[in-house]
Write an enzyme that holds these catalytic residues in place. Structure first.
Site, PDB file in Angstrom:
ATOM      1  N   LYS A  10      13.892  52.511  71.025  1.00 26.09           N
ATOM      2  CA  LYS A  10      15.328  51.729  70.913  1.00 26.09           C
ATOM      3  C   LYS A  10      16.171  52.096  72.015  1.00 26.09           C
ATOM      4  CE  LYS A  10      14.516  50.619  66.145  1.00 26.09           C
ATOM      5  NZ  LYS A  10      14.962  50.315  65.095  1.00 26.09           N
ATOM      6  N   TYR A  50      13.091  39.822  65.196  1.00 24.50           N
ATOM      7  CA  TYR A  50      13.564  40.582  63.934  1.00 24.50           C
ATOM      8  C   TYR A  50      13.827  39.743  62.889  1.00 24.50           C
ATOM      9  CZ  TYR A  50      13.809  45.073  65.579  1.00 24.50           C
ATOM     10  OH  TYR A  50      13.787  46.947  65.877  1.00 24.50           O
ATOM     11  N   PHE A  58      22.257  43.458  57.431  1.00 25.48           N
ATOM     12  CA  PHE A  58      22.494  43.480  59.219  1.00 25.48           C
ATOM     13  C   PHE A  58      21.974  43.445  60.182  1.00 25.48           C
ATOM     14  CE2 PHE A  58      18.362  45.927  56.972  1.00 25.48           C
ATOM     15  CZ  PHE A  58      17.236  45.378  57.958  1.00 25.48           C
ATOM     16  N   ARG A  86       3.947  55.932  61.078  1.00 24.91           N
ATOM     17  CA  ARG A  86       5.319  55.380  60.656  1.00 24.91           C
ATOM     18  C   ARG A  86       5.282  57.134  60.389  1.00 24.91           C
ATOM     19  NH1 ARG A  86       7.606  50.763  59.558  1.00 24.91           N
ATOM     20  NH2 ARG A  86       8.326  51.099  57.856  1.00 24.91           N
ATOM     21  N   THR A  92      13.450  55.394  57.766  1.00 21.30           N
ATOM     22  CA  THR A  92      14.430  54.106  58.405  1.00 21.30           C
ATOM     23  C   THR A  92      15.484  54.867  58.901  1.00 21.30           C
ATOM     24  OG1 THR A  92      13.189  52.350  57.529  1.00 21.30           O
ATOM     25  CG2 THR A  92      14.990  52.337  58.622  1.00 21.30           C
ATOM     26  N   ARG A 103      12.454  60.301  64.705  1.00 23.05           N
ATOM     27  CA  ARG A 103      13.396  60.071  63.963  1.00 23.05           C
ATOM     28  C   ARG A 103      14.530  61.214  63.481  1.00 23.05           C
ATOM     29  NH1 ARG A 103      11.918  54.199  60.763  1.00 23.05           N
ATOM     30  NH2 ARG A 103      12.302  53.044  63.080  1.00 23.05           N
ATOM     31  N   ASN A 113      18.226  54.470  65.222  1.00 23.61           N
ATOM     32  CA  ASN A 113      17.406  55.516  64.667  1.00 23.61           C
ATOM     33  C   ASN A 113      16.382  55.258  65.639  1.00 23.61           C
ATOM     34  OD1 ASN A 113      16.128  52.468  64.418  1.00 23.61           O
ATOM     35  ND2 ASN A 113      15.118  53.226  62.008  1.00 23.61           N
ATOM     36  N   HIS A 116      10.541  52.504  66.793  1.00 25.38           N
ATOM     37  CA  HIS A 116       9.863  51.349  65.510  1.00 25.38           C
ATOM     38  C   HIS A 116       8.548  51.616  66.175  1.00 25.38           C
ATOM     39  CE1 HIS A 116       9.454  47.170  64.291  1.00 25.38           C
ATOM     40  NE2 HIS A 116       7.576  46.997  64.941  1.00 25.38           N
ATOM     41  N   GLU A 127       3.619  41.748  66.960  1.00 27.00           N
ATOM     42  CA  GLU A 127       4.652  42.143  67.402  1.00 27.00           C
ATOM     43  C   GLU A 127       4.087  42.635  69.521  1.00 27.00           C
ATOM     44  OE1 GLU A 127       7.171  44.127  64.184  1.00 27.00           O
ATOM     45  OE2 GLU A 127       5.793  45.522  64.776  1.00 27.00           O
TER      46      GLU A 127
HETATM   47  P1  ATP Z   1      11.724  49.598  62.337  1.00 30.23           P
HETATM   48  O1  ATP Z   1      10.534  47.974  61.544  1.00 30.23           O
HETATM   49  O2  ATP Z   1      12.882  49.324  63.678  1.00 30.23           O
HETATM   50  O3  ATP Z   1       9.910  49.967  62.545  1.00 30.23           O
HETATM   51  P2  ATP Z   1      11.787  50.403  59.249  1.00 30.23           P
HETATM   52  O4  ATP Z   1      10.353  49.352  59.327  1.00 30.23           O
HETATM   53  O5  ATP Z   1      11.873  51.784  59.453  1.00 30.23           O
HETATM   54  O6  ATP Z   1      12.202  50.220  61.098  1.00 30.23           O
HETATM   55  P3  ATP Z   1      13.343  48.004  58.406  1.00 30.23           P
HETATM   56  O7  ATP Z   1      13.036  47.848  57.156  1.00 30.23           O
HETATM   57  O8  ATP Z   1      11.989  47.034  58.926  1.00 30.23           O
HETATM   58  O9  ATP Z   1      12.709  49.321  59.296  1.00 30.23           O
HETATM   59  O10 ATP Z   1      14.778  47.280  58.921  1.00 30.23           O
HETATM   60  C1  ATP Z   1      14.223  47.255  60.587  1.00 30.23           C
HETATM   61  C2  ATP Z   1      15.812  47.992  61.297  1.00 30.23           C
HETATM   62  O11 ATP Z   1      16.859  47.568  60.862  1.00 30.23           O
HETATM   63  C3  ATP Z   1      15.294  49.749  61.233  1.00 30.23           C
HETATM   64  O12 ATP Z   1      14.940  50.343  62.019  1.00 30.23           O
HETATM   65  C4  ATP Z   1      17.094  49.610  61.340  1.00 30.23           C
HETATM   66  O13 ATP Z   1      17.123  50.150  62.877  1.00 30.23           O
HETATM   67  C5  ATP Z   1      17.394  48.191  60.357  1.00 30.23           C
HETATM   68  N1  ATP Z   1      18.092  48.347  59.861  1.00 30.23           N
HETATM   69  C6  ATP Z   1      17.921  49.181  58.586  1.00 30.23           C
HETATM   70  N2  ATP Z   1      18.371  48.946  57.434  1.00 30.23           N
HETATM   71  C7  ATP Z   1      19.003  48.931  58.521  1.00 30.23           C
HETATM   72  C8  ATP Z   1      21.021  48.826  57.249  1.00 30.23           C
HETATM   73  N3  ATP Z   1      21.187  49.110  55.776  1.00 30.23           N
HETATM   74  N4  ATP Z   1      21.906  48.772  58.103  1.00 30.23           N
HETATM   75  C9  ATP Z   1      21.542  49.122  59.613  1.00 30.23           C
HETATM   76  N5  ATP Z   1      21.148  48.867  60.255  1.00 30.23           N
HETATM   77  C10 ATP Z   1      19.804  48.836  59.806  1.00 30.23           C
HETATM   78 MG    MG Z   2      10.529  47.723  60.246  1.00 35.14          MG
END
Ligand code: ATP
Ligand code: MG
Length: 138
Positions: A10, A50, A58, A86, A92, A103, A113, A116, A127
């Site tokens: 990212k 997304y 968010f 993962r 996350t 992370r 973070n 992805h 994706e």
């Molecule tokens: P990713 O999809 O990026 O691998 P993830 O699967 O761990 O992350 P998701 O729930 O899919 O988490 O959320 C996608 C992305 O949205 C997160 O990686 C983070 O960048 C952002 N995000 C998630 N929760 C929050 C939050 N509470 N506040 C701000 N940003 C958030």
């Molecule tokens: Mg995700």
């Protein structure tokens, strides 16, 4: 169980100069790179990627951030790729990520973070197809 997942390094991690460190951890974790690109998403492209999170509070912040600087997108291969990747990236929220995860090492916050990782085989395929055509996979 499929053997491929999709990742992005990212904008925060790219800006911090951590592309090399993160690719090193990906290789050390046993993942083979199938496809890779360095690109700068528009806000509209980030919104499309997304789309599943469109209703989340968010979504605006996330898509602003993901279009704030260049990223690295890649398809990775390994047995049990989605789950193992993962595990390698950690929770996350980096505050809750295990020691030694990407992370934990390189992410600053739940929003910014560092990486992805796809959350299912189905989404890994969707994706990967968003970024790469058949001629770009080796
Ligand atoms: P990713 O999809 O990026 O691998 P993830 O699967 O761990 O992350 P998701 O729930 O899919 O988490 O959320 C996608 C992305 O949205 C997160 O990686 C983070 O960048 C952002 N995000 C998630 N929760 C929050 C939050 N509470 N506040 C701000 N940003 C958030
Ligand atoms: Mg995700």
């Amino acid at each position: 169980m499929s053997n491929r997942t999709f990742t992005m390094i990212k904008p925060d991690a790219v800006k911090a100069g951590n592309i090399g460190n993160i690719l090193q951890m990906i290789n050390a974790g046993g993942f083979r790179i199938v496809a890779m690109k360095y690109l700068f998403l528009t806000k509209q492209q980030a919104e499309k990627f997304y789309e599943v999170h469109a209703a989340r509070p968010f979504y605006g912040e996330l898509t602003e951030f993901m279009s704030s600087g260049p990223i690295v997108a890649a398809i990775l291969e390994k047995g049990n790729a989605v789950a193992d990747f993962r595990t390698l990236i950690g929770a996350t929220n980096p505050a809750q990520a295990e020691e030694g995860t990407i992370r934990k090492k390189y992410a600053a916050s739940i929003g910014e973070n560092a990486v992805h990782g796809s959350d299912s085989d189905e989404n890994a395929a969707i994706e990967g197809n968003f970024f790469f055509n058949g001629l770009e996979r080796f």
